[in-house]
Each structure stands twice: as structure tokens, then as C-alpha cells.
Design a protein around this motif. Sequence first.
Motif, PDB file in Angstrom:
ATOM      1  N   ASP A 105      -7.919   5.859  -2.700  1.00 30.25           N
ATOM      2  CA  ASP A 105      -8.083   4.554  -2.039  1.00 30.25           C
ATOM      3  C   ASP A 105      -8.251   3.425  -3.063  1.00 30.25           C
ATOM      4  O   ASP A 105      -7.840   2.292  -2.822  1.00 30.25           O
ATOM      5  CB  ASP A 105      -9.298   4.584  -1.103  1.00 30.25           C
ATOM      6  CG  ASP A 105      -8.979   5.228   0.250  1.00 30.25           C
ATOM      7  OD1 ASP A 105      -7.776   5.440   0.535  1.00 30.25           O
ATOM      8  OD2 ASP A 105      -9.916   5.531   1.006  1.00 30.25           O
ATOM      9  N   GLU A 106      -8.848   3.749  -4.213  1.00 27.83           N
ATOM     10  CA  GLU A 106      -9.110   2.738  -5.243  1.00 27.83           C
ATOM     11  C   GLU A 106      -7.834   2.237  -5.920  1.00 27.83           C
ATOM     12  O   GLU A 106      -7.802   1.133  -6.454  1.00 27.83           O
ATOM     13  CB  GLU A 106     -10.050   3.311  -6.305  1.00 27.83           C
ATOM     14  CG  GLU A 106     -11.444   3.652  -5.785  1.00 27.83           C
ATOM     15  CD  GLU A 106     -12.306   4.294  -6.851  1.00 27.83           C
ATOM     16  OE1 GLU A 106     -11.884   4.300  -8.035  1.00 27.83           O
ATOM     17  OE2 GLU A 106     -13.391   4.778  -6.513  1.00 27.83           O
ATOM     18  N   LYS A 138      -9.296  11.504  -1.082  1.00 29.32           N
ATOM     19  CA  LYS A 138      -8.988  10.270  -0.341  1.00 29.32           C
ATOM     20  C   LYS A 138      -9.713   9.073  -0.955  1.00 29.32           C
ATOM     21  O   LYS A 138      -9.108   8.015  -1.191  1.00 29.32           O
ATOM     22  CB  LYS A 138      -9.373  10.421   1.127  1.00 29.32           C
ATOM     23  CG  LYS A 138      -9.046   9.191   1.974  1.00 29.32           C
ATOM     24  CD  LYS A 138      -9.484   9.373   3.412  1.00 29.32           C
ATOM     25  CE  LYS A 138      -8.995   8.235   4.273  1.00 29.32           C
ATOM     26  NZ  LYS A 138      -9.424   6.902   3.829  1.00 29.32           N
ATOM     27  N   HIS A 139     -11.007   9.241  -1.235  1.00 31.27           N
ATOM     28  CA  HIS A 139     -11.778   8.141  -1.821  1.00 31.27           C
ATOM     29  C   HIS A 139     -11.249   7.766  -3.202  1.00 31.27           C
ATOM     30  O   HIS A 139     -11.201   6.584  -3.566  1.00 31.27           O
ATOM     31  CB  HIS A 139     -13.257   8.515  -1.890  1.00 31.27           C
ATOM     32  CG  HIS A 139     -13.919   8.641  -0.547  1.00 31.27           C
ATOM     33  ND1 HIS A 139     -13.589   7.830   0.518  1.00 31.27           N
ATOM     34  CD2 HIS A 139     -14.874   9.488  -0.093  1.00 31.27           C
ATOM     35  CE1 HIS A 139     -14.319   8.173   1.576  1.00 31.27           C
ATOM     36  NE2 HIS A 139     -15.105   9.176   1.234  1.00 31.27           N
ATOM     37  N   ASN A 151      -8.170  13.897   9.830  1.00 30.25           N
ATOM     38  CA  ASN A 151      -7.172  12.866   9.540  1.00 30.25           C
ATOM     39  C   ASN A 151      -6.217  12.768  10.729  1.00 30.25           C
ATOM     40  O   ASN A 151      -5.154  13.395  10.741  1.00 30.25           O
ATOM     41  CB  ASN A 151      -6.415  13.206   8.248  1.00 30.25           C
ATOM     42  CG  ASN A 151      -5.390  12.148   7.862  1.00 30.25           C
ATOM     43  OD1 ASN A 151      -5.246  11.137   8.532  1.00 30.25           O
ATOM     44  ND2 ASN A 151      -4.658  12.388   6.783  1.00 30.25           N
ATOM     45  N   MET A 154       0.843  -1.204   0.000  1.00 29.17           N
ATOM     46  CA  MET A 154       0.000   0.000   0.000  1.00 29.17           C
ATOM     47  C   MET A 154       0.871   1.245   0.000  1.00 29.17           C
ATOM     48  O   MET A 154       1.849   1.336   0.742  1.00 29.17           O
ATOM     49  CB  MET A 154      -0.916  -0.007   1.225  1.00 29.17           C
ATOM     50  CG  MET A 154      -1.861   1.196   1.266  1.00 29.17           C
ATOM     51  SD  MET A 154      -2.936   1.195   2.709  1.00 29.17           S
ATOM     52  CE  MET A 154      -4.044  -0.123   2.290  1.00 29.17           C
ATOM     53  N   ASN A 159     -13.247  14.590   1.778  1.00 30.16           N
ATOM     54  CA  ASN A 159     -12.714  13.239   1.573  1.00 30.16           C
ATOM     55  C   ASN A 159     -12.699  12.788   0.118  1.00 30.16           C
ATOM     56  O   ASN A 159     -12.458  11.620  -0.164  1.00 30.16           O
ATOM     57  CB  ASN A 159     -13.533  12.229   2.388  1.00 30.16           C
ATOM     58  CG  ASN A 159     -13.320  12.396   3.885  1.00 30.16           C
ATOM     59  OD1 ASN A 159     -12.322  11.939   4.426  1.00 30.16           O
ATOM     60  ND2 ASN A 159     -14.256  13.056   4.542  1.00 30.16           N
ATOM     61  N   ARG A 178      -4.550   2.796  -4.462  1.00 34.61           N
ATOM     62  CA  ARG A 178      -3.435   2.900  -3.515  1.00 34.61           C
ATOM     63  C   ARG A 178      -2.557   1.659  -3.490  1.00 34.61           C
ATOM     64  O   ARG A 178      -1.339   1.746  -3.329  1.00 34.61           O
ATOM     65  CB  ARG A 178      -3.991   3.197  -2.129  1.00 34.61           C
ATOM     66  CG  ARG A 178      -2.944   3.534  -1.098  1.00 34.61           C
ATOM     67  CD  ARG A 178      -3.563   4.127   0.141  1.00 34.61           C
ATOM     68  NE  ARG A 178      -2.525   4.483   1.090  1.00 34.61           N
ATOM     69  CZ  ARG A 178      -2.748   5.179   2.205  1.00 34.61           C
ATOM     70  NH1 ARG A 178      -3.957   5.589   2.495  1.00 34.61           N
ATOM     71  NH2 ARG A 178      -1.747   5.462   3.022  1.00 34.61           N
ATOM     72  N   ASP A 179      -3.166   0.504  -3.667  1.00 35.66           N
ATOM     73  CA  ASP A 179      -2.410  -0.747  -3.600  1.00 35.66           C
ATOM     74  C   ASP A 179      -1.475  -0.945  -4.790  1.00 35.66           C
ATOM     75  O   ASP A 179      -0.624  -1.833  -4.765  1.00 35.66           O
ATOM     76  CB  ASP A 179      -3.373  -1.935  -3.515  1.00 35.66           C
ATOM     77  CG  ASP A 179      -4.039  -2.025  -2.146  1.00 35.66           C
ATOM     78  OD1 ASP A 179      -3.497  -1.428  -1.187  1.00 35.66           O
ATOM     79  OD2 ASP A 179      -5.092  -2.675  -2.043  1.00 35.66           O
ATOM     80  N   ALA A 187      -6.202  13.089   2.506  1.00 37.55           N
ATOM     81  CA  ALA A 187      -5.807  11.871   1.786  1.00 37.55           C
ATOM     82  C   ALA A 187      -4.402  11.406   2.140  1.00 37.55           C
ATOM     83  O   ALA A 187      -4.051  10.250   1.909  1.00 37.55           O
ATOM     84  CB  ALA A 187      -5.902  12.114   0.280  1.00 37.55           C
TER      85      ALA A 187
END
Length: 271
Positions: free
Chosen positions: A113-114, A109-110, A173, A1, A106, A116-117, A140
Motif C-alpha cells: 500500500d505504501e 498488503k500493508h 479480500n 494506482m 495483511n 502502490r501509487d 494484497a
Amino acid sequence: MARIIGISNQKGGVGKTTTAINLAASLAVLEYKTLLVDADPQANSTTGVGFDLQNIQQSIYDCMVGDAKASDAILKTEIPNLDLIPSHIDLVGAELEMINYPNRENVIKHLLDEIRDEYDFIVIDCSPSLGLITVNALVASDSVAIPVQAEFFALEGLGKLLNTIKIVQSRLNTSLAIEGILMTMYDSRLRLCNQIVNEVRRHFEDMVFDTIIHRNSRLSEAPSVGKPAILYDAESKGAINYLNLAKEILQKNNMTKIKETERTINPDNEQ
């Protein structure tokens, strides 16, 4: 991540975009898969890595106020391991368009998140303000790096930025850390520069990076040809400074890779 690092300072002309571009490029050269996110309506990070704004089909604006996903906007740069989510001048109006959004702080951030990996690092070039888009970037981020010019007004506005970071930490955060304060545009020939660096170190102690970014003509020229300094002139002082910054961040976060050739195996301990 991915570790997400926001590059922020509401004071203009401190080397914020230069830091975002060259830190991201340096991490990529060190073989860490890196995403540069241009969250500044001026879109200088986008042009600084070689993209023509006229040819951008989808930008972070389309992701924030439209239906586009982050993955739809990702562009590959000419540096292996370095991708970009570009910006666009339309981002100027995004704050007004987002004003009635639920959880409007956010949005970025959202989006991240999709994906990030898929990365080791995500570097966000924040806009030079303390508005909603910058707050989004800070929400984020895992940490924030703050470029500060080695000049007389170095500490001007820094208190306001640190206060904004504290508000984000307390309300939005709680895990946001300060990656470090980065002294930029340093000229060792000027006594004032040395005094400013000493003053900032005295005030903020361990928060200040050991690496200092020197004034360097190659660093200034590189964006005009759409290249990070490490592509434009890898042996320039500016390129070396940012490579050292990347290494310092890796060491600080215990993320330094051990090359296979450097690993030693003790046969006596093998099962």
C-alpha cells in the motif's frame, strides 16, 4: 494506482515463476511501470531477473518480519520500467515468526500500500503452497492468475486452490478476482495437450486466457542467464506468448495506452 496480480498455484512445475518473470517483463516493455515481488522462498524470480542472492541486502523477508519498508528493498532490473522486491531463503521461516502477529494475513498488503501509487502493475510470484505467505499475497492482490500445465494432471489441485481463493474472497479480500487460468507448457504436436486445453476450457469457460504458453527451449534457458525471455530472445515463441498475455490482460482491464501519434483530433470539435 497499481493493479496487483498474484501468480499462484500450489502445484509445482507449472510455470508459475516463469509466468511471473515474463509477464512482469512484458508489461514493462510495453511501457507500464511494473514491480515484480518475489514472495517465494526459493527466490527463483530474483535470480531469474539477474540478481545474485549473495548480494541481496534487504528482501521481502526483512519487510515482513523486520523493520524494513518495501521501498528499502526495491531493486532496479536491467529492463526499464521493471523493479524487483527480492526474496530470500529465510522467508521459509516467516510463517512461524508471523504466527502471533495481529492481522498476519495483511502484512504484504500493508507493505505494498505504501508504494502502490508508484506503479501501474505489481506482479507477485507466490510460493508453491497454500500457507500464510500465499494467503498474504492473495489478500494484497486485486486478482490472481493461475498457471496450469497442459498435461494429464492439469486439474489436480486446482479445485483446492480455487477453494482457498473463495475463502480469501469471503473472509479477507472480498474484491479478489480471478484474472484467468493460463495454460502453460503446451505442445501442439501432442493430441493429449489439445484434449487437456479443451477440457479446461469446457470446465472453466471464460476464466481461461485466450493466450497459451507453448513449450519453448528459449523460455527454459533464459533463467539460467538471469534474463526474462524478452531480453534473452525477443523473437522466441515464449517471449511472444508472454507479450500477448500482457496485451490480453491490458485489454481485459481497459488499460491499453493510446499513443499520442495514434490519437486523431477532429478540428471541428475543438473549442
